[in-house]
Design a protein around this motif. Structure first.
Motif, mmCIF file in Angstrom:
data_model
loop_
_atom_site.group_PDB
_atom_site.id
_atom_site.type_symbol
_atom_site.label_atom_id
_atom_site.label_comp_id
_atom_site.label_asym_id
_atom_site.label_seq_id
_atom_site.Cartn_x
_atom_site.Cartn_y
_atom_site.Cartn_z
ATOM 1 N N SER A 191 -0.496 -45.338 4.177
ATOM 2 C CA SER A 191 0.330 -46.329 3.485
ATOM 3 C C SER A 191 1.780 -45.905 3.328
ATOM 4 C CB SER A 191 -0.261 -46.615 2.096
ATOM 5 O OG SER A 191 -0.234 -45.446 1.300
ATOM 6 N N PHE A 192 2.168 -44.766 3.846
ATOM 7 C CA PHE A 192 3.549 -44.295 3.708
ATOM 8 C C PHE A 192 4.184 -44.050 5.062
ATOM 9 C CE2 PHE A 192 0.564 -40.805 2.762
ATOM 10 C CZ PHE A 192 0.752 -40.034 3.889
ATOM 11 N N CYS A 193 5.500 -43.928 5.059
ATOM 12 C CA CYS A 193 6.264 -43.737 6.283
ATOM 13 C C CYS A 193 6.650 -42.262 6.438
ATOM 14 C CB CYS A 193 7.515 -44.615 6.238
ATOM 15 S SG CYS A 193 8.285 -44.802 7.865
ATOM 16 N N THR A 213 6.971 -48.550 12.932
ATOM 17 C CA THR A 213 7.798 -49.407 12.088
ATOM 18 C C THR A 213 7.797 -50.802 12.705
ATOM 19 O OG1 THR A 213 9.207 -47.531 11.512
ATOM 20 C CG2 THR A 213 10.072 -49.732 11.055
ATOM 21 N N TYR A 214 7.426 -51.780 11.905
ATOM 22 C CA TYR A 214 7.359 -53.159 12.367
ATOM 23 C C TYR A 214 8.673 -53.884 12.068
ATOM 24 C CZ TYR A 214 2.397 -52.238 12.823
ATOM 25 O OH TYR A 214 1.192 -51.707 13.202
ATOM 26 N N SER A 215 8.889 -55.008 12.735
ATOM 27 C CA SER A 215 10.121 -55.788 12.539
ATOM 28 C C SER A 215 10.253 -56.280 11.097
ATOM 29 C CB SER A 215 10.161 -56.969 13.510
ATOM 30 O OG SER A 215 9.043 -57.803 13.312
ATOM 31 N N THR A 216 9.165 -56.329 10.374
ATOM 32 C CA THR A 216 9.195 -56.747 8.968
ATOM 33 C C THR A 216 9.699 -55.636 8.051
ATOM 34 O OG1 THR A 216 6.923 -56.003 8.643
ATOM 35 C CG2 THR A 216 7.247 -58.315 9.310
ATOM 36 N N GLY A 217 9.853 -54.438 8.605
ATOM 37 C CA GLY A 217 10.288 -53.293 7.808
ATOM 38 C C GLY A 217 9.148 -52.407 7.350
#
Length: 143
Positions: free
Chosen positions: A91-93, A118-122
Motif C-alpha cells: 500500500s505504499f510507494c 505509478t499509475y496516471s491517477t497518482g
C-alpha cells in the motif's frame, strides 16, 4: 558508512528479481538486523510468506522506513529490461534507490524490494519479490 558484509553469490533477473550476498564478515556483530532509519534496528530471525492484508514495513535507502499493508500477491511487473513475476504489492510507494531493501513484519523477513508502479491517477505501489523464493533458489536461510 560502507562496510564489507560478504561476497556476491549471484542473482536472478528477469523473471524473478533477487540477488544474494553471502555473509563473510566476522566483524559485523549482528548482520541479521534491519536498520529502521530512526537509529533503531529490527532483528530478523526467520522468513515466511506475506499474506494479503498483513501489516508490513520496509526499509529503503532513499525513503527510509515506511509501513502499510500487503495489497495483493502474484503481481507481474513489466520493467523496461524484462518482466518479473509473482511479486507482492504493498500500500505504499518507494523511490529509486530503495531496490533490494527488506520487507518485514516484526522479526520475519517477507520480501526484497523490486520496484514500484505509478499509475496516471497518482497511485503508487511498491513491489517485492518473496524472500523465500530467493532463499530457496540458493538453499539459504535468514541469518
Amino acid at each position: 558508512m560502507e562496510r564489507y558484509v560478504g561476497y556476491d553469490a549471484g542473482g536472478y533477473y528477469p523473471g524473478k528479481d533477487f540477488g544474494l550476498v553471502r555473509h563473510y564478515a566476522a566483524a559485523i556483530d549482528e548482520p541479521g538486523n534491519v536498520y529502521e532509519h530512526d537509529s533503531t534496528f529490527q532483528d530478523i530471525t526467520h522468513s515466511r510468506d506475506a499474506y494479503v492484508g498483513e501489516f508490513i514495513c520496509r526499509s529503503g535507502y532513499r525513503s527510509g522506513k515506511v509501513c502499510g499493508h500487503v495489497r495483493s500477491l502474484g503481481i507481474a511487473a513489466h520493467y523496461s529490461d524484462g518482466p518479473v513475476y509473482n511479486l507482492v504489492s504493498t500500500s505504499f510507494c518507494s523511490q529509486g534507490g530503495d531496490s533490494g531493501g527488506p520487507l518485514y513484519h516484526a522479526d520475519a523477513a517477507l520480501g526484497i524490494q523490486s520496484g514500484h508502479i505509478t499509475y496516471s491517477t497518482g497511485e503508487c505501489y511498491s513491489l517485492f519479490q518473496h524472500v523465500n523464493e530467493a532463499l530457496d533458489w540458493y538453499n539459504a536461510e535468514v541469518y
